[in-house]
Scaffold this active site. Structure first.
Site, mmCIF file in Angstrom:
data_model
loop_
_atom_site.group_PDB
_atom_site.id
_atom_site.type_symbol
_atom_site.label_atom_id
_atom_site.label_comp_id
_atom_site.label_asym_id
_atom_site.label_seq_id
_atom_site.Cartn_x
_atom_site.Cartn_y
_atom_site.Cartn_z
ATOM 1 N N GLU A 83 0.825 -1.296 0.062
ATOM 2 C CA GLU A 83 -0.116 0.094 0.057
ATOM 3 C C GLU A 83 0.890 1.283 0.045
ATOM 4 O OE1 GLU A 83 -2.598 -3.389 1.895
ATOM 5 O OE2 GLU A 83 -0.453 -2.546 2.112
ATOM 6 N N PHE B 238 -11.224 -6.970 14.470
ATOM 7 C CA PHE B 238 -10.076 -7.321 13.467
ATOM 8 C C PHE B 238 -10.028 -6.215 12.401
ATOM 9 C CE2 PHE B 238 -9.121 -9.657 9.355
ATOM 10 C CZ PHE B 238 -7.782 -10.059 9.750
ATOM 11 N N GLN B 239 -8.631 -5.830 12.401
ATOM 12 C CA GLN B 239 -8.076 -4.804 11.101
ATOM 13 C C GLN B 239 -8.733 -3.537 11.801
ATOM 14 O OE1 GLN B 239 -8.198 -6.579 7.206
ATOM 15 N NE2 GLN B 239 -6.220 -7.397 7.496
ATOM 16 N N LYS C 263 -17.550 0.065 6.368
ATOM 17 C CA LYS C 263 -18.204 -1.185 5.429
ATOM 18 C C LYS C 263 -19.506 -1.072 5.411
ATOM 19 C CE LYS C 263 -17.282 -6.084 4.442
ATOM 20 N NZ LYS C 263 -16.498 -7.281 4.788
ATOM 21 N N MET D 144 24.530 7.788 0.795
ATOM 22 C CA MET D 144 24.692 9.329 1.401
ATOM 23 C C MET D 144 24.796 9.193 3.056
ATOM 24 S SD MET D 144 24.379 12.496 0.958
ATOM 25 C CE MET D 144 23.523 13.043 -0.491
#
Length: 572
Positions: free
Chosen positions: A51, A113-114, A163, A475
């Site tokens: 993502e 959940f999540q 949802k 760097m």
């Protein structure tokens, strides 16, 4: 007449009405209703492998095309994986809209959940964000989010949609009228007397410099900045994100300023009597020690965000507003100037630098990153879109690839996000499919998001990838060399065979170890219809010069040794 739509359908109805044709995302349970509805709409969905990649792709899309980019993810880890990309867009004022699914509204706060409070997580790194628990709010929220993302100082906006809001239905009727938000003023304008004060300072200045920042590109003020510079005969210096806003080949272009800017630019800034800051924010990488910064210069700051005025550097005149509109009002007050003595003074300082330039080193079997960048520039005639990662290669690209066209350099500036280049290049290619796109990435940053090679393969994109492989986090190693007695803690890298890795994804690849191999490899990559990954195994302990140590006086540059050694290592 209103029609009944589910919340999931409304998401796509609204995006299409906002002009969206491409989105970058990754499905999951809380966003699954939206993904199911997507199949019935003319939207091209690019399946990312992480993502974070989706947000960088949306960012690259926005920067290459000048529109709002869109990224989609599910709740919990899907949403939190977007955080780095959102912060990158925020620091660089890039307009993206991120849409995330959220657990059902009745489950919020239950540690379902999540479930993650992603609006709370992203509050400091978004221009605005929304939690949408009701289907009736979806269309208006998306319309408002796009307005916020693109108006004023652009930036990322996140919309978190539960949802059950996606699954519910309501009457849908699009209201495309202009958004009006109480307290939000993206159209501020300075009073005319401030314009007159600015004009008096400019017309009386003997040693002025224009600073061209990212705002020149964001406002579409490229033509006006050039007209302003030419009429006043005022040299122009670029910030990193301002590169491409003023043609590199123009005689008034000085090059990049700041920590790794050109030596003559930083010296000129310290000698200037007037700085005209156009769409830049006086970042610490530009100014160095604020107490000794441009001590003899008056300062005019033009920015769309008044919060930037006097934040880092005190200025004499602050002109709030869109840069394009401000310059349109300021140009009639500008007198034609003859500042040839000032320009000649600056040009004379370039002679010593030419002697030190690594491009002048003879080929002794050592491959330098600067040679690679120069040869890519030469082969593409400076017309490619180059998307860089963060590190030494980023600075070498800024120094050795001459950008004449706007939006031809896409890079992470404010946040300095390693892993940005590969996914952002995918977004840029989707935004401008006819453009030649090159990734320039270090071996460290490339490995952070190299899974997106699978996205390139699946989407059948043509992108050329140049890995500047020096076997170090370059760097960081350079800082260790200069400031930590060459104690290379955690910077040597054990890398995979990048050519074999690319071939595992079904892509073409090559490995280059010597200077004579560079041009043929670049030419071959350009001829190939698909993506080519080139592993350029360059000198391991080369250094970006000049370098202003963090917080040091701008003139306290560490310069390339002169005469430059034929073989340059850490010992030099």
């Amino acid at each position: 007449m209103p029609t009944v739509r589910t919340g999931a359908q409304i998401i796509w109805e609204a995006l299409i009405r906002e002009g969206v044709s491409v989105v970058f995302g990754y499905p999951g349970g809380a966003i699954l209703p939206a993904y199911d509805a997507m199949l019935d709409y003319p939207i091209r969905h690019v399946l990312v492998r992480h993502e974070q990649g989706a947000t960088h792709m949306a960012d690259g899309y926005a920067r290459a095309r000048g529109v709002v980019g869109v990224a989609i993810a599910t709740s919990g880890p899907g949403a939190t994986n977007m955080v780095t990309g959102i912060a990158t867009a925020m620091l660089d004022s890039s307009p993206i809209v991120c849409i995330t699914g959220q657990v059902g509204s009745k489950l919020i706060g239950s540690d379902a959940f999540q479930e993650t409070d992603v609006t709370g997580v992203t509050l400091p790194i978004t221009k605005h964000n929304y939690l949408v628990p009701h289907v009736e709010e979806i269309a208006a929220t998306i319309h408002e989010a796009f307005y916020v993302a693109r108006s004023g100082r652009p930036g990322p906006v996140l919309i978190d949609i539960t949802k059950d809001a996606q699954q519910a239905s309501c009457e849908f009727e699009w209201d495309g009228r202009d958004v009006r938000l109480p307290g939000y003023r993206p159209d501020l304008r300075a009073p005319f007397e401030e314009y007159r004060k600015a004009a008096d300072l400019i017309n009386s200045a003997k040693r002025p410099i224009i600073f061209a920042g990212h705002g020149v590109l964001l406002s579409g003020a490229v033509r006006l900045v050039r007209e302003f510079a030419e009429r006043g005969h005022i040299p122009v210096a670029m910030t990193l994100l301002g590169i491409g806003s003023f043609p590199a080949t123009h005689p008034l272009n000085l090059g990049m300023m700041g920590m790794h800017g050109e030596a003559w630019v930083n010296t000129a800034i310290q000698e200037a009597d007037l700085l005209l800051a156009f769409g830049m924010r006086f970042d610490d990488r530009v100014t160095g020690n604020l107490k000794t910064y441009a001590p003899n210069a008056r300062k005019i700051h033009v920015d769309i965000d008044p919060a930037e005025f006097n934040k880092n550097v005190r200025v004499d005149v602050a002109l709030a507003g869109d840069l394009k509109a401000v310059l349109e009002d300021l140009l009639p007050l500008l007198e034609t100037g003859d500042r040839s003595a000032w320009v000649s003074f600056i040009n004379d300082m370039k002679g010593d630098v030419a002697v030190r330039d690594i491009q002048n080193l003879p080929d002794s079997g050592h491959l330098y990153a600067a040679h690679v960048i120069h040869d890519i520039w030469h082969a593409t005639e400076g017309k490619a879109i180059v998307v860089t990662d963060v590190g030494q290669h980023q600075m070498w690209e800024a120094q050795y690839y001459k950008h004449d066209q706007p939006r031809s350099l896409i890079t992470s500036g404010g946040l300095g996000t390693m892993g940005f280049a590969l996914p952002a290049a995918i977004g840029a290619k989707m935004a401008r499919p006819d453009a030649e796109v090159w990734v320039v990435a270090g071996d460290g940053g490339f490995q952070m998001t190299m899974a997106e090679l699978a996205t390139i393969a699946q989407e059948k994109l043509k992108i050329n990838v140049a890995i500047i492989n020096n076997g170090y986090l370059g760097m960081v190693r350079q800082w260790q060399e200069f400031f930590y007695e060459r104690r290379y803690a955690a910077t040597p890298l054990l890398n995979p065979d990048f050519a074999k890795l690319a071939e595992a994804f079904g892509l073409k690849a090559a490995t280059v170890r010597t200077r004579p191999e560079v041009a043929p490899a670049v030419a071959a990559a350009r001829r190939e219809p698909g993506t080519v990954v080139i592993d350029f195994q360059v000198e391991q302990e080369d250094t970006v010069y000049p370098m202003v140590p963090a917080g040091a006086d701008l003139q306290a540059m560490i310069r390339r040794p002169s005469p430059a050694p034929i073989i340059e290592t850490a010992a030099d």
